[in-house]
Motif scaffolding. Sequence first.
Motif, short mmCIF file in Angstrom:
data_model
loop_
_atom_site.label_atom_id
_atom_site.label_comp_id
_atom_site.label_asym_id
_atom_site.label_seq_id
_atom_site.Cartn_x
_atom_site.Cartn_y
_atom_site.Cartn_z
N ALA A 43 0.86 -1.18 0.00
CA ALA A 43 0.00 0.00 0.00
C ALA A 43 0.90 1.23 0.00
O ALA A 43 1.93 1.26 0.67
N ARG A 44 0.49 2.23 -0.72
CA ARG A 44 1.29 3.44 -0.79
C ARG A 44 0.85 4.44 0.27
O ARG A 44 -0.31 4.42 0.72
N PRO A 45 1.75 5.33 0.68
CA PRO A 45 1.34 6.39 1.62
C PRO A 45 0.20 7.22 1.04
O PRO A 45 0.15 7.48 -0.17
N GLY A 46 -0.70 7.62 1.90
CA GLY A 46 -1.80 8.46 1.47
C GLY A 46 -2.94 7.72 0.81
O GLY A 46 -3.77 8.35 0.15
N SER A 47 -3.01 6.40 0.99
CA SER A 47 -4.06 5.61 0.34
C SER A 47 -4.97 4.95 1.37
O SER A 47 -4.61 4.80 2.54
N VAL A 48 -6.14 4.55 0.89
CA VAL A 48 -7.09 3.79 1.68
C VAL A 48 -7.28 2.44 1.00
O VAL A 48 -7.66 2.38 -0.17
N VAL A 49 -7.00 1.36 1.75
CA VAL A 49 -7.06 0.01 1.19
C VAL A 49 -8.13 -0.79 1.92
O VAL A 49 -8.13 -0.86 3.15
N ALA A 50 -9.05 -1.37 1.16
CA ALA A 50 -10.07 -2.25 1.72
C ALA A 50 -9.59 -3.69 1.60
O ALA A 50 -8.98 -4.07 0.60
N VAL A 51 -9.85 -4.50 2.63
CA VAL A 51 -9.46 -5.91 2.64
C VAL A 51 -10.73 -6.75 2.64
O VAL A 51 -11.62 -6.55 3.48
N ASP A 193 -10.19 10.90 4.54
CA ASP A 193 -9.67 11.88 3.59
C ASP A 193 -8.67 12.82 4.27
O ASP A 193 -7.60 13.11 3.72
N ARG A 194 -9.02 13.25 5.44
CA ARG A 194 -8.15 14.19 6.16
C ARG A 194 -6.85 13.52 6.57
O ARG A 194 -5.77 14.11 6.47
N PHE A 195 -6.94 12.29 7.03
CA PHE A 195 -5.77 11.55 7.48
C PHE A 195 -4.83 11.24 6.31
O PHE A 195 -3.61 11.42 6.40
N THR A 196 -5.38 10.78 5.21
CA THR A 196 -4.54 10.40 4.07
C THR A 196 -3.99 11.61 3.34
O THR A 196 -2.95 11.50 2.67
N ALA A 197 -4.63 12.75 3.43
CA ALA A 197 -4.13 13.95 2.76
C ALA A 197 -2.75 14.35 3.25
O ALA A 197 -1.98 15.00 2.53
N SER A 198 -2.41 13.96 4.47
CA SER A 198 -1.09 14.27 5.03
C SER A 198 -0.15 13.08 4.99
O SER A 198 0.87 13.08 5.68
N GLY A 199 -0.49 12.06 4.20
CA GLY A 199 0.42 10.93 4.02
C GLY A 199 0.11 9.72 4.86
O GLY A 199 0.81 8.71 4.77
N GLY A 200 -0.90 9.79 5.72
CA GLY A 200 -1.31 8.61 6.48
C GLY A 200 -1.97 7.59 5.58
O GLY A 200 -2.46 7.92 4.50
#
Length: 222
Positions: A43-51, A193-200
């Motif tokens: 998974a790359r930084p700033g992404s949301v992955v569903a399992v 969205d807010r979390f991943t916008a900063s690289g989470g």
Amino acid sequence: MLSSVSTVSPPARRPRSAPAVLITGLHKQFGDDVVVTGLDLRARPGSVVAVAGRGKTTLLAMLAGVLPPDEGSVRVFGVDVWREWDRATRLVASTPLDGGAPSRAESGWAMLTGAGLLHGLRAEEVVAASTELLDLTGLGDAADEPVAHYTPGMRSRLHLARALLTGPRLLVLDEPFRGVDPDSARTIAALFDRFTASGGTVVFSGEQIDGVSDDVWLLGAR
């Protein structure tokens, strides 16, 4: 934003080019039951992955540093979870990895601030961060109510607030959208969205909401 504790926006400590999650040759079985095997995922930084698929909670537990794999490696932002456990788990926060909901007499405020104090945060940091997160999750008005009285959507938002409290870089969430109402789903998605916008990075299992995930790890598909 808070100056002493980063909650929703994680600090960048490693190059953005490094994978947020790198799983190689992962294998786990219980007795004769092979739950996951031969997994190679990233998974790359700033992404949301569903399992999705069989073994998703087992995978999340290995990713969060809760359950050791039988074979293979798990790295978060370049740190091997099972070789450098203390270092790796400081980068990760998770919600309960059984999909269960709490049944507690304590209030949402007490649950959140207690978690922060147990983690070693200073009292003033805990108060500031808890106040911010309860507002962001829409739980400010219900902060003094017993968690046992919360709806499933409120509990899911509280679990997310607790996970964000320590400023992680990776969120590992089991069933964050299960049984939640539309307003809660929108709030959770906005926090992603807010979390991943900063690289989470977020890795979650269970029900999916349209437009939330950037990628899907489909387990058991060989």
